[in-house]
Every structure is written in C-alpha cells, then in structure tokens.
Design a protein around this motif. Structure first.
Motif, PDB file in Angstrom:
ATOM      1  N   ALA A 118       0.828  -1.202   0.000  1.00  0.00           N
ATOM      2  CA  ALA A 118       0.000   0.000   0.000  1.00  0.00           C
ATOM      3  C   ALA A 118       0.868   1.260   0.000  1.00  0.00           C
ATOM      4  O   ALA A 118       0.553   2.249  -0.683  1.00  0.00           O
ATOM      5  CB  ALA A 118      -0.927  -0.006   1.211  1.00  0.00           C
ATOM      6  N   ARG A 119       1.951   1.223   0.748  1.00  0.00           N
ATOM      7  CA  ARG A 119       2.826   2.400   0.799  1.00  0.00           C
ATOM      8  C   ARG A 119       3.534   2.614  -0.524  1.00  0.00           C
ATOM      9  O   ARG A 119       3.690   3.755  -0.982  1.00  0.00           O
ATOM     10  CB  ARG A 119       3.837   2.245   1.935  1.00  0.00           C
ATOM     11  CG  ARG A 119       4.709   3.480   2.117  1.00  0.00           C
ATOM     12  CD  ARG A 119       5.462   3.470   3.411  1.00  0.00           C
ATOM     13  NE  ARG A 119       6.196   4.712   3.603  1.00  0.00           N
ATOM     14  CZ  ARG A 119       6.870   5.020   4.700  1.00  0.00           C
ATOM     15  NH1 ARG A 119       6.869   4.176   5.716  1.00  0.00           N
ATOM     16  NH2 ARG A 119       7.513   6.171   4.803  1.00  0.00           N
ATOM     17  N   ARG A 124       1.975   6.601   2.516  1.00  0.00           N
ATOM     18  CA  ARG A 124       1.980   6.113   3.893  1.00  0.00           C
ATOM     19  C   ARG A 124       0.589   6.187   4.523  1.00  0.00           C
ATOM     20  O   ARG A 124       0.202   5.320   5.297  1.00  0.00           O
ATOM     21  CB  ARG A 124       2.984   6.920   4.713  1.00  0.00           C
ATOM     22  CG  ARG A 124       3.153   6.429   6.149  1.00  0.00           C
ATOM     23  CD  ARG A 124       4.315   7.132   6.824  1.00  0.00           C
ATOM     24  NE  ARG A 124       4.452   6.691   8.206  1.00  0.00           N
ATOM     25  CZ  ARG A 124       3.867   7.290   9.238  1.00  0.00           C
ATOM     26  NH1 ARG A 124       3.108   8.356   9.026  1.00  0.00           N
ATOM     27  NH2 ARG A 124       4.036   6.836  10.463  1.00  0.00           N
ATOM     28  N   ARG A 125      -0.181   7.220   4.194  1.00  0.00           N
ATOM     29  CA  ARG A 125      -1.520   7.333   4.748  1.00  0.00           C
ATOM     30  C   ARG A 125      -2.399   6.159   4.318  1.00  0.00           C
ATOM     31  O   ARG A 125      -3.144   5.596   5.129  1.00  0.00           O
ATOM     32  CB  ARG A 125      -2.165   8.648   4.318  1.00  0.00           C
ATOM     33  CG  ARG A 125      -1.660   9.861   5.057  1.00  0.00           C
ATOM     34  CD  ARG A 125      -2.498  11.077   4.711  1.00  0.00           C
ATOM     35  NE  ARG A 125      -2.115  12.237   5.500  1.00  0.00           N
ATOM     36  CZ  ARG A 125      -2.737  13.406   5.447  1.00  0.00           C
ATOM     37  NH1 ARG A 125      -3.773  13.559   4.638  1.00  0.00           N
ATOM     38  NH2 ARG A 125      -2.337  14.417   6.197  1.00  0.00           N
ATOM     39  N   LEU A 353     -10.561   4.309  -1.164  1.00  0.00           N
ATOM     40  CA  LEU A 353     -11.882   4.931  -1.238  1.00  0.00           C
ATOM     41  C   LEU A 353     -12.121   5.843  -0.043  1.00  0.00           C
ATOM     42  O   LEU A 353     -12.559   7.002  -0.207  1.00  0.00           O
ATOM     43  CB  LEU A 353     -12.953   3.843  -1.300  1.00  0.00           C
ATOM     44  CG  LEU A 353     -14.412   4.298  -1.171  1.00  0.00           C
ATOM     45  CD1 LEU A 353     -14.798   5.201  -2.341  1.00  0.00           C
ATOM     46  CD2 LEU A 353     -15.349   3.105  -1.074  1.00  0.00           C
ATOM     47  N   LEU A 354     -11.837   5.354   1.164  1.00  0.00           N
ATOM     48  CA  LEU A 354     -12.049   6.173   2.361  1.00  0.00           C
ATOM     49  C   LEU A 354     -11.140   7.399   2.370  1.00  0.00           C
ATOM     50  O   LEU A 354     -11.549   8.481   2.814  1.00  0.00           O
ATOM     51  CB  LEU A 354     -11.814   5.324   3.613  1.00  0.00           C
ATOM     52  CG  LEU A 354     -12.852   4.238   3.886  1.00  0.00           C
ATOM     53  CD1 LEU A 354     -12.429   3.392   5.083  1.00  0.00           C
ATOM     54  CD2 LEU A 354     -14.230   4.840   4.133  1.00  0.00           C
ATOM     55  N   ARG A 355      -9.929   7.273   1.879  1.00  0.00           N
ATOM     56  CA  ARG A 355      -9.026   8.429   1.807  1.00  0.00           C
ATOM     57  C   ARG A 355      -9.623   9.533   0.943  1.00  0.00           C
ATOM     58  O   ARG A 355      -9.636  10.715   1.315  1.00  0.00           O
ATOM     59  CB  ARG A 355      -7.674   8.006   1.248  1.00  0.00           C
ATOM     60  CG  ARG A 355      -6.683   9.160   1.102  1.00  0.00           C
ATOM     61  CD  ARG A 355      -5.585   8.850   0.111  1.00  0.00           C
ATOM     62  NE  ARG A 355      -6.094   8.648  -1.245  1.00  0.00           N
ATOM     63  CZ  ARG A 355      -5.322   8.367  -2.297  1.00  0.00           C
ATOM     64  NH1 ARG A 355      -4.009   8.227  -2.129  1.00  0.00           N
ATOM     65  NH2 ARG A 355      -5.852   8.196  -3.492  1.00  0.00           N
ATOM     66  N   ASP A 356     -10.122   9.143  -0.226  1.00  0.00           N
ATOM     67  CA  ASP A 356     -10.630  10.152  -1.141  1.00  0.00           C
ATOM     68  C   ASP A 356     -11.976  10.718  -0.688  1.00  0.00           C
ATOM     69  O   ASP A 356     -12.302  11.869  -0.992  1.00  0.00           O
ATOM     70  CB  ASP A 356     -10.749   9.558  -2.545  1.00  0.00           C
ATOM     71  CG  ASP A 356      -9.389   9.250  -3.160  1.00  0.00           C
ATOM     72  OD1 ASP A 356      -8.368   9.639  -2.552  1.00  0.00           O
ATOM     73  OD2 ASP A 356      -9.337   8.620  -4.226  1.00  0.00           O
ATOM     74  N   TYR A 361      -8.335  11.249   5.037  1.00  0.00           N
ATOM     75  CA  TYR A 361      -8.605  10.842   6.424  1.00  0.00           C
ATOM     76  C   TYR A 361      -8.636  12.050   7.364  1.00  0.00           C
ATOM     77  O   TYR A 361      -8.171  11.986   8.500  1.00  0.00           O
ATOM     78  CB  TYR A 361      -7.574   9.826   6.916  1.00  0.00           C
ATOM     79  CG  TYR A 361      -7.364   8.649   6.015  1.00  0.00           C
ATOM     80  CD1 TYR A 361      -8.418   7.807   5.667  1.00  0.00           C
ATOM     81  CD2 TYR A 361      -6.111   8.368   5.489  1.00  0.00           C
ATOM     82  CE1 TYR A 361      -8.228   6.724   4.834  1.00  0.00           C
ATOM     83  CE2 TYR A 361      -5.907   7.282   4.651  1.00  0.00           C
ATOM     84  CZ  TYR A 361      -6.968   6.467   4.317  1.00  0.00           C
ATOM     85  OH  TYR A 361      -6.775   5.408   3.482  1.00  0.00           O
ATOM     86  N   ASP A 362      -9.194  13.151   6.885  1.00  0.00           N
ATOM     87  CA  ASP A 362      -9.268  14.393   7.654  1.00  0.00           C
ATOM     88  C   ASP A 362     -10.629  14.440   8.354  1.00  0.00           C
ATOM     89  O   ASP A 362     -11.668  14.612   7.698  1.00  0.00           O
ATOM     90  CB  ASP A 362      -9.091  15.585   6.723  1.00  0.00           C
ATOM     91  CG  ASP A 362      -8.962  16.903   7.474  1.00  0.00           C
ATOM     92  OD1 ASP A 362      -9.582  17.034   8.551  1.00  0.00           O
ATOM     93  OD2 ASP A 362      -8.246  17.795   7.001  1.00  0.00           O
TER      94      ASP A 362
END
Length: 519
Positions: A118-119, A124-125, A353-356, A361-362
C-alpha cells in the motif's frame, strides 16, 4: 550553523520514531496473536494438519494414524503449511498453541506485506488506512486476519507467498529484473499452498499483461509473460521435489472424488442465494472499494500514469480481488471463509476509497462536508462524506463485537479435557471412534474415523442441503467409545448408531458428547 543543526533535530527525531513504529506495530500484532492462543475452539480443518504435523515431528511419518496404524495423508493442508507446524512441535512441544504459533507469524507477515504494498503503490496514509480497514472493518470472524491467523489454516500462508510475489514483481518492474525469479519462486509456493488460488492469480497477471501490450510497454509485458509459466513450473517442481524427499516416509492415499463440486463449483439454488446474501452482507465495503478502483482506472486523467510498475501491480491486485469476489458470489458454496483472501487484498482499495471520501482521512473535513447537508447543500463532496461515515458506522461496531466474541471471550478447554479423560481414564487398548479431527492429534489411544470420501458426501448433505445417504457403519471397527462434536453432530453422521442403542452417553463436555459402547 548551530541554528541549522538545531532545526534538523526534530526532523531526525520524527524519522527515528517512524522507523521504530513498524517493528513496534509488528511486535504488538504478534503479542495480540499469541495471547490466549489455545483458547479459540479448533476447526475441523485444523485437526488433520495438526495430526499429520505431530506424526511427522514424532514418528517421521508424513501422514495420519488410523486405528493405531500408519495411514496416508489426506485432508490436511499443503506440506508448505504442515511443515512449519511440525517444526513448531519439534521446538515447542505438541499442543494447541504450539501448532498455532506459525499461523500468527504468517498473519503478522501478511499484514506487513499489505502495508508495504500500500505504501509503495500509494502512500503512507493509505498504508496505515489499509491496516485500519483490515483490523477494524471485517465484520465476520472468518474474514478477520487476527482471528484467522490464530488457526492452523492455509489462507494466510498463501497470502504471504502471494503478496511477497507481487512485492517482488513491483521491484522487478521498477528497479531490476533480477527480482523476477524471487517473484516466480514465491508464487510457485503460493500455487501449491491453496489449490483454488491458481485461476485468480493467473487473471491477476493476464489483465496487466494485456494492458501492457495495448500500451506498448514491452518490458512490463515481457516480465509478466515470463512470470505466468515460470511460477506454474516452479510450483510443479516443488511438488516433484517434495514427493522424492518424503519417499519412504509416507503412504499413498486414495483420491477423493467430487470435492470441488461441493465447494468451488456449486450451482444449487440454495447456495447461490446464500453466497449472494453473504456477499451483500459482509462484502459491501469491498464491493464499494472495487467499484471505485475500477472507476479510477477507467478515468482518462488517471490512466496516463508514468509509473508502469505501480500501474501493473495495482491492476494485478484489482483483477485478483475482483475475480475472486465474482467466483465467490456466482460459483462458490458460500462459506464466508472462502471470501477471506479477496477481503484481505481488497482492504487496500477500501482504504483508497475512504481516503478520497474524507479528504485524506481528515476528520474536520469529513464533519464539515457532512454538516453541509444540514444546510440543504448536497454535492459529490457531501455525499462522499456521508458514504464514508455510513461505511464506518456499519462495519467498525460490528467488527468490535466480533472481536469481543471470537477473540477476547473464548476459553475452550473442552477438547483438551475430553482428550485427557480418554488418555488417562480408559484402557490402553481402547478404540475411539470420532470424526472430530481436532481430537486426533491430542489422543494417545487408538482412534478410527471414516474414509475421506465420506467427507464429500457429508458436505453434500450439510452445505448443499441434498438428501444424501451416508454409507458408513461406525460399528464395523468395533469401537469402545464414540465422541460426537460439532462436525459430526451437524452432519448427523453417528445419529443412526446412537438411535439404535449401540452407545450410551457417558459424559458431556462443552460441544462434545462422549458415548460408551453398550455391551
């Protein structure tokens, strides 16, 4: 100059903390896996591997025992799974937790490889997000790596070899082609760890191979084209070598007919409905992640990447996960465990998906976007925030409940208690009839069980709900005792003999009934 050095010190400190975070996380996962390792009840599948591993460690015989005599191997996991278990028995002694230690190590390794991929493929996030998804979002116990890793099963070892191969492929495509032999070797081991991985692994290489040919990326196409036959040949070479290594230390077994018909290619309406139901129930986040990844792949602005290696491996992991999900929903028997490899690898795409959806992840961004709906403002950003909140609200609480029930709360001494009773309170020459394979490696008495072909017929009865007559007489071996646990009880294997009065109940344990022969 001193002021410049002082400015660099916090950066160096942060780098040190980041460097230490990985090993500390691995140690924490290892400790979590080892905690109460003998507590969870053993699976029927575990028993065959544990008994073969014990016999290999103590007797030098790669196979089972039947009525006190050497017997061939049969329903145990592949030798690449059994070998670490046997080594654990040799080093730590024979017992439940000793046999499960290798699985915990494989679990930590698989999570580490997912983090690494993934990294490298994203950042890294996303890597941290992938671990969050894998540990806090699988709702079913058969989909959670911490629970699956504490069992003697083949899924996590297979994933370690498989993901290791993809990591080496990424290095071969981006750095040096000399990493390709390592990828081929790891994939060769993966292909013989679990038989069902072959078609999905092949799809995972054929899809990026086709994409590389269309884009005229000849180097990537050549490496992918070499990997396909290379890994298949490597797997067959390992089997050929293994057969010769154990020659004289095993016995030939009888082939089992129809096993795939009750597990891998099941077309009965009940199983098709059940598999679709399980896919919708526990696979909704996975389907959302796969759909988003496919949409991103087809967007023109995202398809013009300059990193062919990362593109190829992303596409390979997406093809592997999507094809496995399609098989599970459309052809498999529907047992949730069969979705675990796709759920594990697909955690990467759920994290993306969750990041975007959450602006990286804010939390502040997500809450602000979601609250805009209260002002009757609805756009893609607002809808995305609510989708992320809904996915997390659906999965995280259920996963925590699952962990509480299957990780924290389990203490199951019944198997060891009944084995201890049989080993100490029965005559040395007593014969025990039981199909609860998890007891076999704990017993120091003669035990008897049905032939492996009976397993297929029992699966037809229990998994596909077919009215199948079982042609097996448990009295033929003249047993002194009968042990009925969950597997035989659910299949009704021994019920006719019990109903006939041939056995009388002697003692009951948690999940087991011990019967004595009525003379």
């Amino acid at each position: 100059m001193e002021r410049g050095i002082l400015k660099q010190q916090p950066t160096i400190g942060r780098l040190g903390r980041r460097a230490a975070a990985g090993p500390l996380a691995a140690l924490a996962l290892l400790a979590a896996g080892l905690w109460n390792l003998s507590g969870p009840p053993m699976w029927w599948d575990e028993g065959w591997t544990l008994s073969v591993a014990r016999n290999w460690a103590e007797l030098g015989h790669y196979g089972r025992l039947l009525d006190g005599q050497l017997a061939p191997p049969g329903l145990e996991a592949s030798f690449v799974v059994t070998a670490p278990v046997a080594l654990g028995f040799r080093l730590l002694g024979v017992g439940i937790w000793q046999g499960r230690v290798p699985g915990v190590v494989f679990m930590v390794a698989a999570l580490g490889l997912m983090y690494y991929l993934a990294r490298r493929l994203y950042d890294r996030r996303v890597a941290i997000g992938t671990l969050f998804v894998l540990l806090l979002m699988p709702m079913h116990p058969q989909l959670h790596p911490l629970i699956m890793g504490r069992q003697v099963l083949g899924e996590l070892p297979m994933l370690v070899y498989l993901l290791g191969g993809y990591a080496c492929l990424l290095a071969a495509l981006g750095r040096s082609a000399w990493f390709l032999p390592a990828a081929i070797g790891l994939w060769g081991v993966a292909l013989i760890t679990k038989a069902q991985v072959l078609p999905f692994w092949a799809v995972s290489l054929l899809v990026p191979l086709g994409a590389a040919l269309l884009a005229r990326r000849w180097r990537a196409a050549l490496l992918l084209g070499l990997a396909l036959p290379g890994a298949w040949l490597a797997g067959n070479a390992l089997v050929w070598l293994w057969v010769r290594l154990i020659h004289g230390h095993t016995l030939p077994g009888a082939p089992v007919q129809g096993l795939y018909d009750v597990t891998a290619l099941v077309l009965t309406s009940f199983n098709r409905t059940f598999a679709l139901y399980m896919t919708a129930l526990v696979g909704l986040p996975l389907l959302a992640g796969l759909g988003y990844a496919a949409w991103r792949l087809l967007r023109p602005c995202d398809s013009q990447s300059v990193d062919a290696g990362r593109d190829s491996v992303r596409l390979a992991l997406l093809a592997f996960t999507a094809s496995w999900c399609a098989w599970f929903a459309l052809l498999s028997v529907g047992v949730p465990r069969y979705l675990f490899p796709a759920s594990f690898v697909g955690g990467l795409f759920i994290a993306v998906l969750l990041r975007d959806l959450t602006g990286g992840y804010d939390l502040k961004f997500t809450l602000a976007s979601a609250s805009a709906a209260l002002r009757l403002r609805v756009d893609r950003r607002v809808a995305g925030a609510w989708l992320a909140i809904a996915l997390l609200a659906l999965t995280v609480p259920i996963t925590l409940i699952t962990l509480n029930g299957y990780y924290f709360s389990y203490t199951n001494p019944a198997a060891t208690e009944i084995a201890a009773f049989l080993n100490t309170q029965t005559a040395p020459g007593a014969r025990i009839e039981t199909y609860e394979s998890e007891l076999h490696f704990l017993l120091n008495r003669r035990y008897h069980y049905p032939p492996d072909q009976t397993h297929v017929e029992l699966n037809r009865r229990s998994l596909t709900h077919q009215d199948i007559a079982i042609d097996y007489d448990p009295l033929a071996a003249n047993p002194d005792y009968l042990v009925v646990g969950r597997f035989a009880r659910e299949n009704g294997l021994y019920q006719p003999a019990i109903d006939s009065g041939a056995f009388r109940l002697l003692r009951s344990y948690d999940g087991y009934e011990l019967y004595e022969r009525a003379r």
